[in-house]
Design an enzyme around this catalytic site. Structure first.
Site, PDB file in Angstrom:
ATOM      1  CB  VAL A  51      -0.952  -0.047   1.359  1.00  0.00           C
ATOM      2  CG1 VAL A  51      -1.933   1.397   0.924  1.00  0.00           C
ATOM      3  CG2 VAL A  51      -1.613  -1.344   1.404  1.00  0.00           C
ATOM      4  CB  SER A  52       1.977   3.463  -2.536  1.00  0.00           C
ATOM      5  OG  SER A  52       2.537   4.866  -3.033  1.00  0.00           O
ATOM      6  N   PRO A  53       1.102   5.573   0.037  1.00  0.00           N
ATOM      7  CG  PRO A  53       2.605   6.788   1.088  1.00  0.00           C
ATOM      8  CD  PRO A  53       2.367   5.560   0.343  1.00  0.00           C
TER       9      PRO A  53
END
Ligand SMILES: [Zn+2]
Length: 750
Positions: A325-327
């Site tokens: 999961v990347s911001p």
């Protein structure tokens, strides 16, 4: 409650005391609760920041401070309890956990131990490194960094001590909601390899769910804190950033705690000066810079805006199954063409370094940090304000040490497979779209070219067993077979389950991908419900606390593993790593559900503190240029042409200064914005504020440097007269540390 603790009788007395507790519980809430918080900010110069593996990314100041935030819950003074610590750091560290537990043991005896203490990293990639014990995780920080380590151990210990000392009756509420647009999958092609019918059960390829606990004091009914879990990487700040920062989760915590301070009337002092604009300017013009002056060790602490006397409201944003999961939610694009990268390999014409993810504030990483922090903070606030469901029931925990290098895993159909010694594949060196690697690898590589094979073999040629066991991962570094000068990767990992009524927290020592986390949560829930004899219900909530108690990189699903993107290439113990976790966690769940202890305890992980190597040099000793005192102005505030600054503008001042490693000014500050109130200068912002930057630069071959204080005037700043102050410390060779301070000329804010 204290009196109750002295009841040691049996039978009738016990019945009486438990009746008393029930009455108390009804009146004041279900549990004993305490929260604590302590500054964990490590060295703000020279030391490499942990996370991107970028040896050139060394600290050069502070955006805002790092903290350890803890809560302790207990059924009663003598009853079951656990401590959960949210640590603003890249990840937990085995050695930190070992040393914290030693200190807790000497303070509290057996009360807090490896089974009921969880230390969970937020995964910021902007905290000083060198505090882990395995070689791979301290290679870029030039070995072990005692100062980083001590700052973290002290802070974790102090946060637990505060929480312990604050224990009082109260209630805990739980609430859940979905955070909008704070994370996207950074390996969507790997996610697609999971079975279609499994994917069909979920609306998206990342978990958007935030689970929040709200702690309420039983007597005053005021809230004392809130902790939540939500998965998104601490990579809003890039691999080129050099300021210490809690990244988006640290920012969210700062925003939430500050909201509570002002909502409860404990916020910044209001503007009491009633002079008009022109006389403000006139007055400000008469106040020049102070020049550098000696001060005491604790001076900077009294300039703190949020003085930590143990009564702070504590809000923590904890990490979860964050693996993929990347911001950087705008997606990854090629830096040369601006087009999306190759879907399967995350590269641009074969070059991984040109494929970089963009945060919502692109190209401003500070703004991205703020926005992603804000999205988490806003949802947490909503959940906090609407939390109604009270947690009731037992506190319990189970813990085991498991040697992950050769677990026999029983799969469906009685097929038995094994985990492997730790190893990383080629995709590991490719890095991710949050921070690409620099060595010409690509995510998804299943071959290693002859050159890198040669380099690898100089370090360690993987055994034939290892190469076969890890397939289809091409073994780039067989870290589980590398022991020179000491172990490169962990073999023995702690796994832990904490129960708080109908909430289960799974402490995992790594970064589970979205689907890996879902499988684990489901398996645990199913095991608890089917073995619990009615004790656990369908409404049981299971959260994953990622990067907890130690660090062992990633855990991808078996299907994701076949593609060998970064997360799979960093899944250390082979294709069946996740199945092994599920098998071992089910044992803990079954033990908890049936009320028995975990059968075999397994060997403890090693304490490698005595063999750690450090290659980072300490500060060389300070001598300012002739005629200069530390704390003198190097460049004073440049007054604006309009005579007064406005909100949204930037104010700068640069001071002559010394290496900030001499003293970390723990629970103090290197930078202050002071406001003139009558005859007194009041601190209104410090280096823990998002709007204030402390930037350090070494000069004169390290014998002195400059400290720039930069204030981005926030919207809520009041008109008035202000100045910037710097605190620091210096040390001549063979003499003790001296403390200094200095303030800039005054300026006006209109
Ligand atoms: Zn990560």
């Amino acid at each position: 409650m204290a009196k109750m603790a002295s009841y040691k009788g049996r039978g009738r007395l016990l019945l009486l005391s438990s009746l008393a507790f029930v009455v108390l519980a009804v009146a004041n809430g279900e549990y004993l609760i305490g929260v604590g918080s302590y500054d964990s900010t490590g060295p703000a110069a020279v030391v490499t920041l942990m996370g991107y593996g970028n040896i050139q990314q060394n600290a050069a100041g502070i955006h805002f401070r790092l903290r350890a935030r803890a809560f302790v819950v207990a059924e009663s003074p003598d009853g079951a309890r656990f401590a959960f610590v949210n640590l603003d750091a890249g990840m937990a560290s085995q050695l930190v956990t070992i040393k914290v537990l030693e200190r807790l043991r000497s303070r509290f005896g057996d009360l807090y131990n490896e089974e009921n203490v969880a230390i969970s990293g937020t995964h910021t990639h902007a905290g000083p490194g060198g505090y882990l014990q395995y070689v791979l995780y301290i290679a870029t920080s030039l070995g072990f960094v005692r100062q980083s380590f001590d700052a973290i151990v002290d802070a974790v210990e102090q946060s637990i001590v505060q929480a312990h000392n604050n224990l009082k009756p109260g209630s805990i509420f739980i609430n859940q909601g979905d955070v909008d647009n704070a994370g996207i999958s950074r390996s969507p092609s790997a996610y697609l390899l999971n079975p279609a019918e499994e994917r069909a059960r979920y609306p998206t390829n990342v978990d958007t769910r935030m689970t929040l606990l709200k702690f309420v004091d039983g007597k005053s009914r005021e809230s004392i804190g809130a902790f939540n879990w939500f998965a998104t990487h601490g990579t809003s700040m890039s691999r080129d950033n050099r300021l210490i920062s809690g990244d988006n989760k640290g920012a969210a915590a700062r925003f939430f705690e500050d909201w509570y301070r002002s909502a409860s009337g404990k916020g910044k002092p209001v503007n009491r000066s009633d002079v008009d604009g022109s006389s403000l300017v006139e007055k400000a013009q008469t106040i020049g810079a102070t020049g550098g002056k000696p001060c005491s060790k604790t001076s900077s602490q009294s300039s703190k805006v949020r003085i930590n006397d143990g009564s702070l409201f504590v809000s923590a944003f904890c990490q979860s199954n964050v693996g993929d999961v990347s911001p950087n939610v705008l997606g990854a694009f090629c830096t040369d063409t601006g087009k999306p990268c190759d879907f399967n390999r995350s590269s641009c014409n074969g070059d991984d370094t040109r494929c970089v993810g963009r945060g919502p504030g692109y190209p401003d990483e500070i703004l991205s940090t703020k926005i992603i922090g804000d999205r988490q903070y806003k949802m947490a606030l909503e959940l906090f304000n609407s939390a109604k469901e009270e947690l009731m029931g037992k506190i319990d925990y189970r813990h085991a040490y498991v040697n992950f290098t050769d677990i026999e895993v029983e799969l469906e159909g009685n097929r038995v497979v094994k985990t492997c010694p730790a190893a990383v594949g080629a995709g590991f060196a490719a890095g991710t779209t949050d921070g690409p690697g620099q060595f010409g690898f690509q995510q998804g590589d299943t071959e290693i070219n002859p050159f890198w094979k040669l380099v690898r073999n100089v370090l360690k040629k993987p055994s034939a067993y290892q190469e076969k066991c890890q397939k289809p991962k091409p073994v780039l570094l067989s870290t589980g077979e590398m022991f020179i000068p000491y172990a490169w990767a962990p073999a023995i990992l702690p796994i832990q389950m904490l129960r708080l009524g109908q909430l289960i927290i799974l402490s995992v020592p790594g970064e589970f991908t979205t689907m890996a986390g879902r499988r684990l949560r489901e398996a645990v829930k199913e095991t608890l419900i089917s073995n619990g004899n009615g004790e656990f219900r369908e409404d049981l909530q299971v959260v994953i606390a990622g990067l907890t108690n130690t660090y062992s990189q990633y855990v991808a699903t078996f299907e994701e593993y076949t593609q060998q993107r970064y997360e799979a290439a960093s899944t250390l113990y082979g294709p069946h790593t996740l199945s092994a976790y599920i098998q071992e966690f089910k044992k803990l769940a079954k033990a908890m559900a049936t009320g028995v202890k975990v059968p075999a305890r397994g060997p403890s992980p090693p304490d490698l503190s005595s063999v750690q190597l450090s290659f980072l040099l300490p500060p060389p000793g300070d001598f300012p240029p002739p005629g200069i005192n530390f704390g003198d102005m190097k460049e004073d505030v440049t007054q604006p042409e309009s005579k007064a600054f406005k909100t949204g503008e930037r104010v700068n001042a640069t001071f002559w200064s010394a290496d900030p490693r001499h003293d970390l000014l723990t629970e103090g500050t290197f930078a202050v914005v002071e406001k003139l109130e009558g005859e007194r200068w009041i601190p209104v912002y410090d280096d823990d504020d998002f709007c204030l930057f402390f930037k350090w630069k070494s000069e004169g071959y390290g014998s002195y440097g400059s400290a720039t204080i930069e204030w981005e005037v926030p919207e809520d700043a009041k008109p008035g007269i202000y100045r910037l102050r710097h605190y620091g410390s210096s040390q001549k060779i063979f003499s003790s540390t001296e403390y200094f301070t200095g303030a800039s000329s005054a300026f006006t804010l209109s």
